[in-house]
Design a protein around this motif. Structure first.
Motif, PDB file in Angstrom:
ATOM      1  N   TRP A  59       0.793  -1.117  -0.101  1.00  8.85           N
ATOM      2  CA  TRP A  59      -0.040   0.095   0.155  1.00  8.85           C
ATOM      3  C   TRP A  59       0.750   1.343   0.050  1.00  8.85           C
ATOM      4  O   TRP A  59       0.613   2.287  -0.599  1.00  8.85           O
ATOM      5  CB  TRP A  59      -0.978  -0.087   1.136  1.00  8.85           C
ATOM      6  CG  TRP A  59      -2.192  -0.782   0.921  1.00  8.85           C
ATOM      7  CD1 TRP A  59      -2.444  -1.960   1.500  1.00  8.85           C
ATOM      8  CD2 TRP A  59      -3.165  -0.328   0.027  1.00  8.85           C
ATOM      9  NE1 TRP A  59      -3.827  -2.217   1.085  1.00  8.85           N
ATOM     10  CE2 TRP A  59      -4.166  -1.390   0.218  1.00  8.85           C
ATOM     11  CE3 TRP A  59      -3.542   0.868  -0.817  1.00  8.85           C
ATOM     12  CZ2 TRP A  59      -5.407  -1.303  -0.580  1.00  8.85           C
ATOM     13  CZ3 TRP A  59      -4.728   0.720  -1.606  1.00  8.85           C
ATOM     14  CH2 TRP A  59      -5.557  -0.312  -1.647  1.00  8.85           C
ATOM     15  N   ARG A  81      -8.389  10.743  -0.165  1.00  6.95           N
ATOM     16  CA  ARG A  81      -9.306   9.644   0.645  1.00  6.95           C
ATOM     17  C   ARG A  81     -10.289  10.086   1.094  1.00  6.95           C
ATOM     18  O   ARG A  81     -10.693  10.042   2.450  1.00  6.95           O
ATOM     19  CB  ARG A  81      -8.166   8.990   1.880  1.00  6.95           C
ATOM     20  CG  ARG A  81      -6.859   8.586   1.513  1.00  6.95           C
ATOM     21  CD  ARG A  81      -6.025   8.237   2.663  1.00  6.95           C
ATOM     22  NE  ARG A  81      -6.766   6.919   3.133  1.00  6.95           N
ATOM     23  CZ  ARG A  81      -7.078   6.706   4.375  1.00  6.95           C
ATOM     24  NH1 ARG A  81      -6.673   7.731   5.400  1.00  6.95           N
ATOM     25  NH2 ARG A  81      -7.510   5.574   4.832  1.00  6.95           N
ATOM     26  N   TYR A 132     -13.341   8.522   1.305  1.00  9.60           N
ATOM     27  CA  TYR A 132     -13.929   7.611   1.983  1.00  9.60           C
ATOM     28  C   TYR A 132     -13.025   6.738   2.548  1.00  9.60           C
ATOM     29  O   TYR A 132     -12.334   5.793   2.059  1.00  9.60           O
ATOM     30  CB  TYR A 132     -14.980   6.600   1.055  1.00  9.60           C
ATOM     31  CG  TYR A 132     -15.958   7.828   0.281  1.00  9.60           C
ATOM     32  CD1 TYR A 132     -17.136   8.186   1.156  1.00  9.60           C
ATOM     33  CD2 TYR A 132     -15.719   7.997  -0.923  1.00  9.60           C
ATOM     34  CE1 TYR A 132     -17.787   9.270   0.299  1.00  9.60           C
ATOM     35  CE2 TYR A 132     -16.811   8.783  -1.739  1.00  9.60           C
ATOM     36  CZ  TYR A 132     -17.754   9.640  -0.864  1.00  9.60           C
ATOM     37  OH  TYR A 132     -18.522  10.333  -1.432  1.00  9.60           O
ATOM     38  N   ARG A 133     -12.873   6.436   3.954  1.00 11.01           N
ATOM     39  CA  ARG A 133     -11.787   5.808   4.612  1.00 11.01           C
ATOM     40  C   ARG A 133     -12.113   4.388   4.388  1.00 11.01           C
ATOM     41  O   ARG A 133     -10.879   3.465   4.557  1.00 11.01           O
ATOM     42  CB  ARG A 133     -11.790   6.177   6.047  1.00 11.01           C
ATOM     43  CG  ARG A 133     -11.261   7.595   6.236  1.00 11.01           C
ATOM     44  CD  ARG A 133     -10.126   8.023   5.580  1.00 11.01           C
ATOM     45  NE  ARG A 133     -10.002   9.600   5.742  1.00 11.01           N
ATOM     46  CZ  ARG A 133      -9.346  10.160   6.487  1.00 11.01           C
ATOM     47  NH1 ARG A 133      -8.941   9.382   7.647  1.00 11.01           N
ATOM     48  NH2 ARG A 133      -9.086  11.421   6.525  1.00 11.01           N
ATOM     49  N   ASP A 134     -13.378   3.897   4.060  1.00  3.77           N
ATOM     50  CA  ASP A 134     -13.605   2.437   3.988  1.00  3.77           C
ATOM     51  C   ASP A 134     -13.125   1.854   2.468  1.00  3.77           C
ATOM     52  O   ASP A 134     -13.744   0.946   2.120  1.00  3.77           O
ATOM     53  CB  ASP A 134     -14.759   2.049   4.285  1.00  3.77           C
ATOM     54  CG  ASP A 134     -16.210   2.937   3.659  1.00  3.77           C
ATOM     55  OD1 ASP A 134     -15.516   3.984   3.093  1.00  3.77           O
ATOM     56  OD2 ASP A 134     -17.143   2.570   3.674  1.00  3.77           O
ATOM     57  N   GLU A 135     -12.701   3.033   1.485  1.00  2.00           N
ATOM     58  CA  GLU A 135     -12.633   2.696   0.380  1.00  2.00           C
ATOM     59  C   GLU A 135     -11.019   2.927   0.011  1.00  2.00           C
ATOM     60  O   GLU A 135     -10.773   4.177  -0.660  1.00  2.00           O
ATOM     61  CB  GLU A 135     -13.421   3.418  -0.704  1.00  2.00           C
ATOM     62  CG  GLU A 135     -15.021   3.106  -0.390  1.00  2.00           C
ATOM     63  CD  GLU A 135     -15.631   3.618  -1.744  1.00  2.00           C
ATOM     64  OE1 GLU A 135     -15.101   4.084  -2.824  1.00  2.00           O
ATOM     65  OE2 GLU A 135     -16.675   3.936  -1.372  1.00  2.00           O
ATOM     66  N   PRO A 136     -10.196   2.092   0.361  1.00  2.00           N
ATOM     67  CA  PRO A 136      -8.659   2.655   0.322  1.00  2.00           C
ATOM     68  C   PRO A 136      -8.221   2.719  -1.082  1.00  2.00           C
ATOM     69  O   PRO A 136      -7.186   3.364  -1.187  1.00  2.00           O
ATOM     70  CB  PRO A 136      -7.984   1.348   1.182  1.00  2.00           C
ATOM     71  CG  PRO A 136      -8.669   0.185   0.956  1.00  2.00           C
ATOM     72  CD  PRO A 136     -10.279   0.811   0.773  1.00  2.00           C
TER      73      PRO A 136
END
Length: 344
Positions: free
Chosen positions: A56, A86, A88-92
């Motif tokens: 990552w 970023r 949306y934190r749940d969409e890395p």
């Protein structure tokens, strides 16, 4: 030109610009239109001997470099972007979303950096350690700072040799990890690097042992030996570490690379120190810096026999008919091309 959002034509220019970033194929970003905004995304990284974190990290550094080129291209259109990292934190995999900002023409620096895009090459081999004038060094440092990063120049044969020992030790750790990945995942092999870079800089000022505005003057410079006659190694870093900081570091990296290209210089990137946490921390301590090193660059000129120009991407092709990615071009200097996805 749409008054409310970016158009397909804007996206196509952004794609061509993003393709010039030094992004490995496994980390190449891709772009899409989303409600008049441009999204910069990256595919989830492949498995790495150094673990998911390293994968990552590479994706965000590369994605940040592509993001900077997208910003630069949109600025040439007089449509600078308002960037949300970023969203949306749940969409890395969604690295950034760009909305059009107030119309503004590009300034002289933006025009110079955009003109340097075709000249920006990252060599896989050594660079000639020819002189890098002090004024150019200062511009490189300012380029990193503009993107909220820092750039430390390691100048002098002894200091560069000490860094090379840290780098070599990190390489040995990675070699052991490749041959014994189970051990790497359970307990990283020990780091056996040196713990000193020769320097003679007063401590206690700025965010490092020395001043943040000037390259450090190393103690190994001999009598009559000018600093700009020595090989230059640069360490690019960020004040913090994490997904957002890595994206900003990628943007700082690309601004530094373009600044170097505009000055007629070439660079060679070295990332293996970053893949070994102990080596990375050792480098930070040796430099006397806060924050985190994110990339190492060797700066100089290309050897005369390695002058093959990079292949030019075809701006009319963005994806195959089946939707899979298309490389920018073939050849040793070809860069991966992002994919344009349809309007959502």
């Amino acid at each position: 030109m749409s008054p409310t959002g970016y158009t397909r034509e804007d996206l196509e220019l952004a794609v061509v610009a993003a393709a010039r970033a030094p992004v490995p194929e496994q980390s190449q970003p891709w772009l899409r239109l989303h409600g008049g905004a441009i999204d910069v995304l990256v595919s989830p990284p492949r498995a790495s001997p150094a673990g998911a974190h390293a994968g990552w990290w590479a994706a965000r550094i590369g994605g940040g470099a592509g993001l900077f080129n997208v910003r630069l291209a949109l600025r040439q259109l007089g449509r600078p972007a308002l960037v949300r990292l970023r969203p949306y934190r749940d969409e890395p995999d969604l690295l950034a979303r760009l909305h059009p900002g107030p119309a503004q023409p590009p300034g002289p620096t933006e025009r110079e950096l955009f003109a340097a895009l075709p000249l920006c090459r990252v060599d896989a081999g050594p660079v000639v350690p020819t002189p890098v004038p002090p004024e150019v060094r200062r511009r490189l440092i300012d380029a990193a700072r503009t993107e909220h990063g820092w750039l430390e120049l390691i100048v002098g044969h002894a200091a560069v040799a000490a860094f090379s020992e840290i780098e070599a030790s990190a390489g040995r750790v990675l070699d052991r990890a490749r041959t014994d990945p189970v051990r790497w995942r359970t307990a990283a092999p020990p780091f056996d690097g040196s713990f000193h870079l020769p320097c003679d800089v007063p401590a206690g000022r700025g965010d490092r042992a020395g001043t943040a505005d000037e390259p450090a003057q190393r103690s190994d410079q001999g009598a009559g030996q000018e600093p700009d006659q020595e090989p230059v190694v640069a360490v690019l870093g960020s004040p913090a570490d994490g997904p957002g900081a890595q994206l900003r570091a990628g943007q700082a990296l690309q601004r530094v690379l373009l600044t170097a290209a505009a000055a007629g210089l070439t660079t060679c990137l070295h990332s293996q120190v970053m893949a070994v946490p102990a080596a990375r921390e050792q480098l930070r301590l040796a430099l006397g810096r806060f924050g985190r090193p994110q990339m190492v660059l060797r700066i100089g000129h290309r050897p005369a026999h390695r002058g093959t120009p990079p292949a030019v991407a075809d701006p009319n092709r963005t994806s195959r008919e089946d939707g899979s990615k298309v490389p920018a071009a073939s050849g040793p200097s070809a860069l991966p091309r992002p994919v344009v996805h349809g309007v959502e």
